[in-house]
Design a protein around this motif. Structure first.
Motif, PDB file in Angstrom:
ATOM      1  N   UNK A   1       0.858  -1.183   0.000  1.00 14.54           N
ATOM      2  CA  UNK A   1       0.000   0.000   0.000  1.00 14.54           C
ATOM      3  C   UNK A   1       0.895   1.234   0.000  1.00 14.54           C
ATOM      4  N   UNK A   2       0.329   2.361  -0.474  1.00 14.68           N
ATOM      5  CA  UNK A   2       1.089   3.610  -0.548  1.00 14.68           C
ATOM      6  C   UNK A   2       0.188   4.784  -0.222  1.00 14.68           C
ATOM      7  N   UNK A   3       0.774   5.756   0.434  1.00 15.64           N
ATOM      8  CA  UNK A   3       0.150   7.066   0.608  1.00 15.64           C
ATOM      9  C   UNK A   3       0.883   8.025  -0.327  1.00 15.64           C
ATOM     10  N   UNK A   4       0.132   8.649  -1.250  1.00 13.78           N
ATOM     11  CA  UNK A   4       0.727   9.435  -2.325  1.00 13.78           C
ATOM     12  C   UNK A   4       0.282  10.890  -2.246  1.00 13.78           C
ATOM     13  N   UNK A   5       1.235  11.803  -2.440  1.00 12.92           N
ATOM     14  CA  UNK A   5       0.952  13.232  -2.404  1.00 12.92           C
ATOM     15  C   UNK A   5       1.630  13.866  -3.621  1.00 12.92           C
ATOM     16  N   UNK A   6       0.875  14.702  -4.349  1.00  7.18           N
ATOM     17  CA  UNK A   6       1.443  15.275  -5.568  1.00  7.18           C
ATOM     18  C   UNK A   6       0.891  16.676  -5.814  1.00  7.18           C
ATOM     19  N   UNK A   7       1.638  17.384  -6.612  1.00  7.33           N
ATOM     20  CA  UNK A   7       1.248  18.724  -7.040  1.00  7.33           C
ATOM     21  C   UNK A   7       1.588  18.844  -8.515  1.00  7.33           C
TER      22      UNK A   7
ATOM     23  N   UNK B   1     -12.718  21.103  -4.334  1.00  7.32           N
ATOM     24  CA  UNK B   1     -12.402  19.764  -3.854  1.00  7.32           C
ATOM     25  C   UNK B   1     -13.224  18.715  -4.600  1.00  7.32           C
ATOM     26  N   UNK B   2     -12.574  17.623  -5.067  1.00  4.05           N
ATOM     27  CA  UNK B   2     -13.275  16.534  -5.742  1.00  4.05           C
ATOM     28  C   UNK B   2     -12.609  15.189  -5.440  1.00  4.05           C
ATOM     29  N   UNK B   3     -13.407  14.126  -5.548  1.00  5.11           N
ATOM     30  CA  UNK B   3     -12.896  12.753  -5.384  1.00  5.11           C
ATOM     31  C   UNK B   3     -12.196  12.324  -6.673  1.00  5.11           C
ATOM     32  N   UNK B   4     -11.118  11.594  -6.526  1.00  2.00           N
ATOM     33  CA  UNK B   4     -10.370  11.101  -7.675  1.00  2.00           C
ATOM     34  C   UNK B   4     -10.042   9.622  -7.441  1.00  2.00           C
ATOM     35  N   UNK B   5     -10.074   8.826  -8.517  1.00  2.00           N
ATOM     36  CA  UNK B   5      -9.777   7.392  -8.435  1.00  2.00           C
ATOM     37  C   UNK B   5      -8.586   7.096  -9.356  1.00  2.00           C
ATOM     38  N   UNK B   6      -7.406   6.814  -8.781  1.00  2.00           N
ATOM     39  CA  UNK B   6      -6.239   6.511  -9.611  1.00  2.00           C
ATOM     40  C   UNK B   6      -6.130   5.012  -9.912  1.00  2.00           C
TER      41      UNK B   6
ATOM     42  N   UNK C   1      -4.006  13.992  -2.901  1.00  2.00           N
ATOM     43  CA  UNK C   1      -3.581  12.950  -1.971  1.00  2.00           C
ATOM     44  C   UNK C   1      -4.401  11.689  -2.206  1.00  2.00           C
ATOM     45  N   UNK C   2      -3.722  10.555  -2.331  1.00  2.00           N
ATOM     46  CA  UNK C   2      -4.432   9.290  -2.603  1.00  2.00           C
ATOM     47  C   UNK C   2      -3.837   8.167  -1.765  1.00  2.00           C
ATOM     48  N   UNK C   3      -4.645   7.136  -1.565  1.00  2.00           N
ATOM     49  CA  UNK C   3      -4.195   5.860  -1.000  1.00  2.00           C
ATOM     50  C   UNK C   3      -4.357   4.802  -2.081  1.00  2.00           C
ATOM     51  N   UNK C   4      -3.289   4.046  -2.351  1.00  2.00           N
ATOM     52  CA  UNK C   4      -3.352   3.026  -3.394  1.00  2.00           C
ATOM     53  C   UNK C   4      -2.844   1.687  -2.851  1.00  2.00           C
ATOM     54  N   UNK C   5      -3.300   0.605  -3.487  1.00  2.00           N
ATOM     55  CA  UNK C   5      -2.836  -0.754  -3.185  1.00  2.00           C
ATOM     56  C   UNK C   5      -2.213  -1.333  -4.447  1.00  2.00           C
TER      57      UNK C   5
ATOM     58  N   UNK D   1      -4.340   0.473  -7.802  1.00  2.00           N
ATOM     59  CA  UNK D   1      -5.553   1.276  -7.831  1.00  2.00           C
ATOM     60  C   UNK D   1      -5.841   1.809  -6.449  1.00  2.00           C
ATOM     61  N   UNK D   2      -6.719   2.830  -6.377  1.00  2.00           N
ATOM     62  CA  UNK D   2      -7.013   3.396  -5.068  1.00  2.00           C
ATOM     63  C   UNK D   2      -8.063   4.480  -5.145  1.00  2.00           C
ATOM     64  N   UNK D   3      -8.023   5.341  -4.159  1.00  2.00           N
ATOM     65  CA  UNK D   3      -8.982   6.437  -4.086  1.00  2.00           C
ATOM     66  C   UNK D   3      -8.314   7.599  -3.364  1.00  2.00           C
TER      67      UNK D   3
END
Length: 503
Positions: free
Chosen positions: A86-92, A187-192, A114-118, A141-143
């Motif tokens: 799992x990963x905690x991801x932060x980007x700009x 602010x919006x939800x994103x699914x990577x 900011x996302x959490x992915x597996x 994938x994640x959210x």
């Protein structure tokens, strides 16, 4: 911005507190592996929505770099098993694109995300851990959530047409006006979802190529909704209502070059030989399956087994230990006089002794001395259990000695030559020791309980059964005078029904 900080803190907490996965968790007993890493990923971005893919690609208004935009990301990674992490991801980053047809507009959007992915390790899942040990192919994938600030400009005039939000004007998240202080970010939800191909450069560094496709929960990332409303261009406020437009939800993608630093102690990687050695350090769970660290059981080949057997084979027993050349009852290995005459009475060292003088000295002694080991044999005629007159004289002297030396005992051991059947010879040797014991008892032995008998038939010859003299030597009863504490216990003494029992 307070909400952004709260989201970052929450993401890290959820990742760090994942149950049962401490940093140096032990796998398969003593083996420990590193499980944490951090990644930095600079990359390129590409937008997919209403204001993209126009037929006219030349937009000077977008600046010298055209439509090309970029991003920078930071990830904190935790490997749960060799196959899953799992990963905690932060980007700009920034998105820019435009379209001449219909819209005659281009946009620029600055975002934070900011996302959490597996992740799933597809290389090991499909090909196993033995192949391509330095390569890693993941699907993930994640959210998460993104915050964006979009500005739309006219391609003709360059004037600002629309924007996503500001603290005093319309908001794309709330109908009507924003009251009081607010944020310029929407602010919006994103699914990577995505894939990554990584190579293990060193025990600490990995280099990889990451492609991520983001699905957003809005069609207003480029501040357009399909332009189905005829008043759209005249009334830009319509873009801020909750009603969904006719266009599909916006999407964008990133392609980045990822550099990963693996955390943990004593980091090592598998060598070119492909052999894992846990004694060298700690492998990272991203690259090593704990099962590969377990040493395979050693299964020796026939040649190995033969070599081991030969190396551990005991030295040959000295044949003198089980031969008695002079038939005096003392093995040649310990016999200091290996050629004493037949019928001699000898000491425990095989030295011939004058039994008359021994008995006379004992009788003259007022004290009973310590018992000394004495050995002798008496021989029998073929198929007979009758004691010869010469042997009777020896046995009378033995009786006289035992009556004086009350701390001595006697062991009678019966034997036969090889002629006749095995069972018959056992019984013949039994009759011979019984006859010797009866003679001792009837001739005056005061304590018959000190007599122990054994019989072995033809099983223990002292000479090869090849001549008459040798046959005579094998037809015998051995007389062993020993200290009484050397006699067998009651359950070990008595007649032997199986002469092959251990003595």
């Amino acid at each position: 911005m307070k909400k952004i900080s709260l989201y970052v803190a929450l993401s890290l907490s959820l990742l760090t507190l994942a149950p049962g996965h401490a940093q140096n968790r032990s796998y398969e007993g003593e083996y420990k592996m590193n499980t944490w890493s951090v990644s930095v990923t600079p990359g390129l971005t590409r937008f997919f929505g209403d204001l993209s893919r126009g037929t006219d690609r030349a937009f000077p208004e977008l600046g010298p770099s055209g439509k090309q935009t970029g991003t920078i990301g930071l990830s904190v990674n935790k490997q749960l098993t060799h196959l899953f992490g799992v990963s905690a991801n932060f980007s700009s980053g920034q998105l820019r694109d435009g379209k001449k047809e219909t819209y005659d507009a281009y946009f620029r959007s600055d975002y934070l995300m900011g996302t959490l992915t597996a992740q799933v390790n597809m290389k090991s899942l499909l090909m196993g851990t033995k192949k391509l040990k330095r390569w890693k192919w993941d699907l993930y994938g994640g959210v998460g959530q993104m915050w964006f600030d979009t500005r739309v400009y006219s391609l003709t005039s360059g004037n600002l047409i629309r924007f996503s939000n500001n603290r005093f004007d319309y908001s794309s998240k709330t109908a009507g006006k924003w009251e009081g202080d607010g944020s310029r970010f929407t602010r919006e939800i994103v699914v990577p979802t995505g894939t990554a191909l990584h190579y293990e450069l060193t025990p600490r560094l990995d280099l990889g190529l990451d492609f991520t496709y983001y699905f957003t929960n809005t069609e207003k990332l480029d501040m357009t909704v399909g332009s189905s409303d005829p008043t759209y261009n005249d009334n830009p406020g319509n873009i801020f209502i909750f009603r969904k437009g006719t266009s599909k939800l916006d999407k964008f993608a990133t392609l980045g070059l990822s550099l990963t630093y693996k955390l943990g102690r004593n980091a090592v990687r598998v060598g070119k030989d492909g052999i894992y050695d846990a004694s060298k350090g700690r492998y990272h769970l991203r690259w090593a399956d704990p099962k590969d660290l377990i040493k395979e059981p050693y299964n020796p080949t026939m040649n190995d087994a033969d070599s081991i057997a030969k190396a551990n084979m005991p030295k040959p027993v000295d044949p003198r230990l089980y031969t008695d050349s002079d038939n005096d009852g003392v093995a040649d290995l310990f016999d200091k006089e290996p050629s004493t005459p037949a019928g001699s009475v000898v000491s425990g060292a095989g030295v011939a002794m004058n039994l008359d003088s021994i008995i006379s000295s004992l009788l003259r002694s007022k004290l009973t001395p310590e018992c000394e080991a004495l050995f002798s044999n008496i021989e029998f005629d073929t198929d007979k259990a009758t004691i010869r007159p010469a042997s009777q004289e020896v046995m009378r002297k033995v009786i006289e000695l035992l009556n004086v030396k009350t701390n001595c005992g006697i062991i009678l051991v019966g034997h036969a030559d090889y002629r006749a059947s095995y069972g018959y010879n056992v019984q013949l040797s039994k009759r011979r020791v019984e006859a010797a014991k009866r003679f001792l008892t009837r001739a005056g032995l005061t304590d018959p309980s000190r007599v122990t008998v054994e019989y072995y038939g033809e099983y223990r010859p002292v000479a090869p059964n090849t001549s008459g003299d040798n046959l005579q030597r094998n037809r015998r009863v051995e007389i062993k005078i020993v200290p009484q504490n050397m006699l067998r216990s009651p359950y070990q003494s008595g007649f032997r029904t199986d002469p092959r029992e251990p003595r």
